[in-house]
Design an enzyme around this catalytic site. Structure first.
Site, mmCIF file in Angstrom:
data_model
loop_
_atom_site.group_PDB
_atom_site.id
_atom_site.type_symbol
_atom_site.label_atom_id
_atom_site.label_comp_id
_atom_site.label_asym_id
_atom_site.label_seq_id
_atom_site.Cartn_x
_atom_site.Cartn_y
_atom_site.Cartn_z
ATOM 1 N N TYR A 1 55.097 74.251 12.252
ATOM 2 C CA TYR A 1 54.353 74.701 13.335
ATOM 3 C C TYR A 1 52.949 76.199 12.664
ATOM 4 O O TYR A 1 54.060 76.363 11.799
ATOM 5 C CB TYR A 1 53.999 75.494 14.119
ATOM 6 C CG TYR A 1 53.613 76.063 14.989
ATOM 7 C CD1 TYR A 1 52.873 74.912 16.028
ATOM 8 C CD2 TYR A 1 53.367 77.220 15.842
ATOM 9 C CE1 TYR A 1 51.364 75.590 17.046
ATOM 10 C CE2 TYR A 1 52.401 78.042 16.524
ATOM 11 C CZ TYR A 1 51.313 76.591 17.147
ATOM 12 O OH TYR A 1 50.502 77.208 18.063
ATOM 13 N N ASP A 29 53.721 79.799 4.650
ATOM 14 C CA ASP A 29 53.373 80.387 6.402
ATOM 15 C C ASP A 29 54.632 81.229 6.472
ATOM 16 O O ASP A 29 55.732 80.500 6.655
ATOM 17 C CB ASP A 29 53.276 79.067 7.070
ATOM 18 C CG ASP A 29 52.701 79.293 8.675
ATOM 19 O OD1 ASP A 29 52.728 81.051 8.347
ATOM 20 O OD2 ASP A 29 52.086 78.982 9.742
ATOM 21 N N LYS A 31 51.483 87.905 12.920
ATOM 22 C CA LYS A 31 52.441 89.498 14.199
ATOM 23 C C LYS A 31 53.088 90.765 13.972
ATOM 24 O O LYS A 31 52.700 91.815 13.836
ATOM 25 C CB LYS A 31 52.701 89.034 15.094
ATOM 26 C CG LYS A 31 53.834 87.799 15.152
ATOM 27 C CD LYS A 31 53.987 86.993 16.663
ATOM 28 C CE LYS A 31 54.680 85.322 16.207
ATOM 29 N NZ LYS A 31 54.307 84.454 16.662
HETATM 30 N N1 HOZ Z 1 54.265 79.639 20.203
HETATM 31 C C1 HOZ Z 1 54.923 80.539 19.933
HETATM 32 C C2 HOZ Z 1 56.109 81.357 19.267
HETATM 33 N N2 HOZ Z 1 56.424 80.486 18.142
HETATM 34 C C3 HOZ Z 1 55.172 81.280 20.825
HETATM 35 C C4 HOZ Z 1 53.772 82.337 21.619
HETATM 36 C C5 HOZ Z 1 54.299 83.271 22.843
HETATM 37 O O1 HOZ Z 1 54.965 82.151 23.957
HETATM 38 O O2 HOZ Z 1 54.150 83.976 22.713
#
Ligand code: HOZ
Length: 423
Positions: free
Chosen positions: A144, A239, A267
């Site tokens: 992802y 990534d 983040k």
């Molecule tokens: N898909 C995000 C983590 N890999 C989740 C983000 C979220 O729901 O805060």
């Protein structure tokens, strides 16, 4: 445990927010129950609006590596707020954060701060295309890289959790240049290069896949990607939104000793505030406007609050490398306990403080093996853990994160709860 207030808020939220949530995994659909709504967090714990306390192993999906509301970070952010929230203009703090990142990840000779991991990967790919003059990219099934159009192809994370790895609303023309290979399967990469070698701008990979659950790279897989991209004149993009500053301050590239051309971060470099970054060799990054012809911009890029949180967090991590040994040991204790309790019924993948439990007897090394695990068993395990005060990701296809704030008591309590689990 009571969840009345969470349930009320969820019902009300569904009236004005899609599915009641601002990011799909949070709706808990995969674990068949309404989500808990969070009121506040501190250290290793997160507290819901019904007053339930949980030991938190989501850590805001990774960035809270020091734990929640770390006093030094909060104090610095509070002081920064007094000076204004955003200027949309250059600051000394942006330079400080960029230099700090570069000192930890030397391959990021030149880097640009953005506001999210999605923005970072989208921009890195644009730069790779601009630099090479080629259009195609290779990504891996189950990896992802955020939700930009061209990358929502066989995607992991929420897309996989919701069973929409290929999103509607993405024109076929946007994904025509996205080729998909199988993680840990060099043959699948070779075949794509043999067919499209001179058209491939870059291979983008999560060096440790962490959005189909945690899947470690096989020995030599990353080195293979380094070599084949060099052979064909394509770029290698790591990534490191999840692995950056998580496996160590040098990220996966230091851990595995493989240097990519471009790196993306998310983040964690904002200590949990909205930040991302992309960067790499100077000759490549010189493509970015205003130096070069690849356009990318953002008003909140490098904003003073997020950069403050990032500087404090990364400085602490850089000054205290022992944190990484400690959090890895804590994660190992939990991983060993899961394995001892559930035996061959599960596969536990762990690297450092990052891990996943898959409900399958088989080894999990790629998308097919990850998705063959029993998601209903995960849902049952999740529900049991939540109701015993342990907060895990509400999806088989996310990761579990251990932070510096987890105490020996937290780990012992977590193991006690795991030992009580009966399938
Ligand atoms: N898909 C995000 C983590 N890999 C989740 C983000 C979220 O729901 O805060």
């Amino acid at each position: 445990m009571q969840f009345t207030e969470s349930e009320k808020l969820f019902e009300a939220s569904k009236q004005c927010i899609p599915g009641g949530v601002n990011s799909p995994v949070r709706a808990y659909q995969a674990v068949h129950r309404p989500p808990v709504f969070i009121d506040h967090a501190g250290g290793s714990h997160i507290y819901d609006v019904d007053g339930n306390a949980y030991i938190d192993y989501v850590c805001s999906w990774g960035p809270c590596i020091l734990g929640h509301a770390y006093p030094r970070v909060i104090k610095a952010v509070q002081a920064a707020c007094e000076n204004g929230l955003t200027y949309g203009a250059p600051t000394a703090k942006e330079l400080k954060l960029a230099e700090l990142i570069r000192s930890c990840i030397p391959s990021m000779e030149v880097l640009r701060l953005v506001s999210s991991g999605t923005e970072a990967t989208m921009s890195a790919i644009r730069v790779a295309r601009g630099f090479t003059g080629r259009d195609m990219i290779i990504k891996f099934c189950g990896c992802y890289h955020g939700h930009s159009d061209g990358l929502l192809v066989k995607a992991g994370s929420g897309a996989l959790t919701q069973s929409v790895p290929d999103s509607r609303g993405v024109p076929a023309d946007y994904t025509r240049n996205t080729l998909v290979a199988e993680y840990n399967q060099p043959d699948s990469v070779e075949r794509l290069f043999e067919a499209h070698g001179k058209e491939i701008a870059a291979v983008i990979v999560e060096p440790v896949a962490a959005n189909m659950g945690v899947v470690l790279p096989d020995e030599g897989f990353l080195a293979f990607l380094r070599k084949i991209t060099e052979d064909y004149g394509a770029l290698l993009i790591f990534d490191e939104v999840i692995t950056g500053f998580r496996l160590g301050v040098g990220g996966a590239q230091e851990y595995f000793g493989v240097t990519p051309d471009l790196t993306t971060l998310g983040k964690i470099i904002g200590g949990g505030m909205p930040v991302g970054a992309y960067g790499g060799r100077k000759e490549i990054m010189d493509m970015v406007a205003p130096v070069g012809p690849v356009y990318q911009a953002g008003t909140l890029s490098g904003n003073p609050i997020a950069t403050t949180a990032g500087i404090e967090t990364l400085t602490i991590l850089k000054e205290s490398p022992e944190i990484y040994t400690q959090i890895a040991e804590k994660a190992k204790t939990v991983a060993d306990c899961i394995k001892e309790t559930m035996g061959d019924a599960v596969c536990v993948n762990r690297i450092g403080s990052l891990m996943s439990v898959f409900f399958t007897a088989d080894a999990v090394s790629d998308y097919a093996s990850a998705t063959s695990s029993d998601v209903e068993q995960y849902a049952a395990y999740f529900g049991y853990m939540l109701e015993h005060g342990i907060y895990l990701a509400p999806s088989q296809f996310e990761a579990m994160f251990v932070s510096a704030a987890h105490t020996a008591e937290d780990i012992a309590r977590t193991c006690e709860v795991i030992r009580g689990y009966r399938r």
